[in-house]
Each structure stands twice: as structure tokens, then as C-alpha cells.
Write a protein that holds these residues in place. Sequence first.
Motif, PDB file in Angstrom:
ATOM      1  N   VAL A   1       0.802  -1.229   0.000  1.00 40.18           N
ATOM      2  CA  VAL A   1       0.000   0.000   0.000  1.00 40.18           C
ATOM      3  C   VAL A   1       0.831   1.274   0.000  1.00 40.18           C
ATOM      4  CG1 VAL A   1      -1.929  -1.132   1.164  1.00 40.18           C
ATOM      5  CG2 VAL A   1      -0.248   0.108   2.522  1.00 40.18           C
ATOM      6  N   SER A   2       2.140   1.143   0.162  1.00 36.46           N
ATOM      7  CA  SER A   2       2.953   2.358   0.256  1.00 36.46           C
ATOM      8  C   SER A   2       3.543   2.807  -1.077  1.00 36.46           C
ATOM      9  CB  SER A   2       4.072   2.177   1.280  1.00 36.46           C
ATOM     10  OG  SER A   2       4.925   1.118   0.914  1.00 36.46           O
ATOM     11  N   HIS A  44       3.916   6.608  -2.789  1.00 37.22           N
ATOM     12  CA  HIS A  44       4.068   7.594  -1.725  1.00 37.22           C
ATOM     13  C   HIS A  44       5.560   7.814  -1.488  1.00 37.22           C
ATOM     14  CE1 HIS A  44      -0.181   7.597  -0.649  1.00 37.22           C
ATOM     15  NE2 HIS A  44      -0.158   6.282  -0.827  1.00 37.22           N
ATOM     16  N   GLU A  72       3.448  11.484   4.536  1.00 38.08           N
ATOM     17  CA  GLU A  72       2.401  10.858   3.728  1.00 38.08           C
ATOM     18  C   GLU A  72       2.707   9.380   3.518  1.00 38.08           C
ATOM     19  OE1 GLU A  72      -0.369  12.461   2.828  1.00 38.08           O
ATOM     20  OE2 GLU A  72       0.436  14.195   3.890  1.00 38.08           O
ATOM     21  N   GLY A  77       0.672   5.251   2.452  1.00 37.18           N
ATOM     22  CA  GLY A  77      -0.500   4.488   2.043  1.00 37.18           C
ATOM     23  C   GLY A  77      -1.301   4.055   3.254  1.00 37.18           C
ATOM     24  N   GLU A  78      -2.555   3.767   3.023  1.00 39.75           N
ATOM     25  CA  GLU A  78      -3.445   3.347   4.108  1.00 39.75           C
ATOM     26  C   GLU A  78      -3.326   1.841   4.340  1.00 39.75           C
ATOM     27  OE1 GLU A  78      -5.368   5.233   6.138  1.00 39.75           O
ATOM     28  OE2 GLU A  78      -4.463   6.978   5.171  1.00 39.75           O
ATOM     29  N   LEU A  79      -2.834   1.478   5.498  1.00 43.18           N
ATOM     30  CA  LEU A  79      -2.703   0.076   5.870  1.00 43.18           C
ATOM     31  C   LEU A  79      -3.903  -0.314   6.707  1.00 43.18           C
ATOM     32  CD1 LEU A  79      -0.942  -2.469   5.881  1.00 43.18           C
ATOM     33  CD2 LEU A  79       0.218  -1.555   7.883  1.00 43.18           C
ATOM     34  N   GLY A 105      -6.868   0.211   6.112  1.00 42.87           N
ATOM     35  CA  GLY A 105      -7.871   1.264   6.056  1.00 42.87           C
ATOM     36  C   GLY A 105      -7.647   2.436   6.990  1.00 42.87           C
ATOM     37  N   VAL A 106      -6.654   2.373   7.876  1.00 43.71           N
ATOM     38  CA  VAL A 106      -6.482   3.479   8.821  1.00 43.71           C
ATOM     39  C   VAL A 106      -5.045   3.946   8.989  1.00 43.71           C
ATOM     40  CG1 VAL A 106      -8.539   3.028  10.218  1.00 43.71           C
ATOM     41  CG2 VAL A 106      -6.419   1.862  10.767  1.00 43.71           C
ATOM     42  N   ARG A 107      -4.085   3.057   8.879  1.00 41.55           N
ATOM     43  CA  ARG A 107      -2.712   3.437   9.198  1.00 41.55           C
ATOM     44  C   ARG A 107      -1.971   3.899   7.970  1.00 41.55           C
ATOM     45  NH1 ARG A 107       0.704   0.063  12.610  1.00 41.55           N
ATOM     46  NH2 ARG A 107       1.913   1.949  12.472  1.00 41.55           N
ATOM     47  N   GLY A 108      -1.375   5.077   8.034  1.00 37.91           N
ATOM     48  CA  GLY A 108      -0.534   5.545   6.953  1.00 37.91           C
ATOM     49  C   GLY A 108       0.869   4.970   7.110  1.00 37.91           C
ATOM     50  N   ASN A 118       0.421   8.706  12.379  1.00 34.00           N
ATOM     51  CA  ASN A 118      -0.894   9.337  12.528  1.00 34.00           C
ATOM     52  C   ASN A 118      -1.545   8.825  13.807  1.00 34.00           C
ATOM     53  OD1 ASN A 118      -1.951   6.789  11.987  1.00 34.00           O
ATOM     54  ND2 ASN A 118      -2.345   7.232   9.845  1.00 34.00           N
TER      55      ASN A 118
END
Length: 143
Positions: free
Chosen positions: A23-24, A27, A33, A35-37, A39-42, A101
Motif C-alpha cells: 500500500v505504500s 508515496h 504521507e 498508504g493506508e494500511l 484502512g487506517v494506518r498511513g 498518525n
Amino acid sequence: MNQPVGMVLGVAFVAVGIVGVTVSGGHPVVGPEGGELFGVRGVNALHNVAHLLIGTVLIVGAAAGVQVARRTNTVVGVGYALLGLVGPIVSTTSWNVLALNGAAHVVHVLAALVLVGVGVLADSPVIRARSPQRPLRRNHGVA
């Protein structure tokens, strides 16, 4: 008890690092900034590398024996506790190189509690006495 928990946590951290790579992409490697891991973790590439390294350290510590596992869990847990404390401050500055985050802060504090708890308490006499591998001995007045 230290060894299995450290091993499970180590494998979980390595798995999160591997999934994070998916997901990264796209980026920045380092920065606020990511990716969303789940659904919540950048996460960014550096954050993924951190997960992979920490997971590897926990696995190696668990494989090295109870005393090493205990120390490894405690040291990594204290590191996560510090990250949990400074993370909310760092995440609002240009020092946020790991794409930290709010969700990350919660996960870091929870990881710290589990790791320090396992590292400090898992081999204590009370826990050992109640462990399924060592039944609690009761002296009923018989010498």
C-alpha cells in the motif's frame, strides 16, 4: 511464555511490514504521507522497513531463549512506549518521517503495553506458578 509471545509478535510485525509494502507504493519513501494500511494506518517505505526490522529482532530474541526474549520484549516495548509518547508531537512536525498518525499512536502504545508486560511479568514467579507447563504446587501441611 516470553518466547511464544515474542515469536508471534515478531511474525505479526514482519507480516505488517510485508503488507505495508503493497500500500505504500506511489508515496514518498520518507515523510508524513503514506498508504493506508488496513484502512487506517498511513505507512511509507521507511515505516515498513521499521516493522520488518522490529519483527526480525523479536523473532531472533524469541529464538535465542527465555532470558534474551524477555530482554528483547522489554527493550522493544520501552522503545514503543517512547514512540507512543513522542509520536503525537512528532507527527505534527517536519520530523514525521514515518507517516505517523493517530491510529499509529494507539497501536504503538498497545504494542508497548503488551511487550513490556510480557517482558517484565511473563517469567515472574506468580505467572510461572500458574503456567500450564508448571502446575501450581500446594503444600497441604505434609512434610
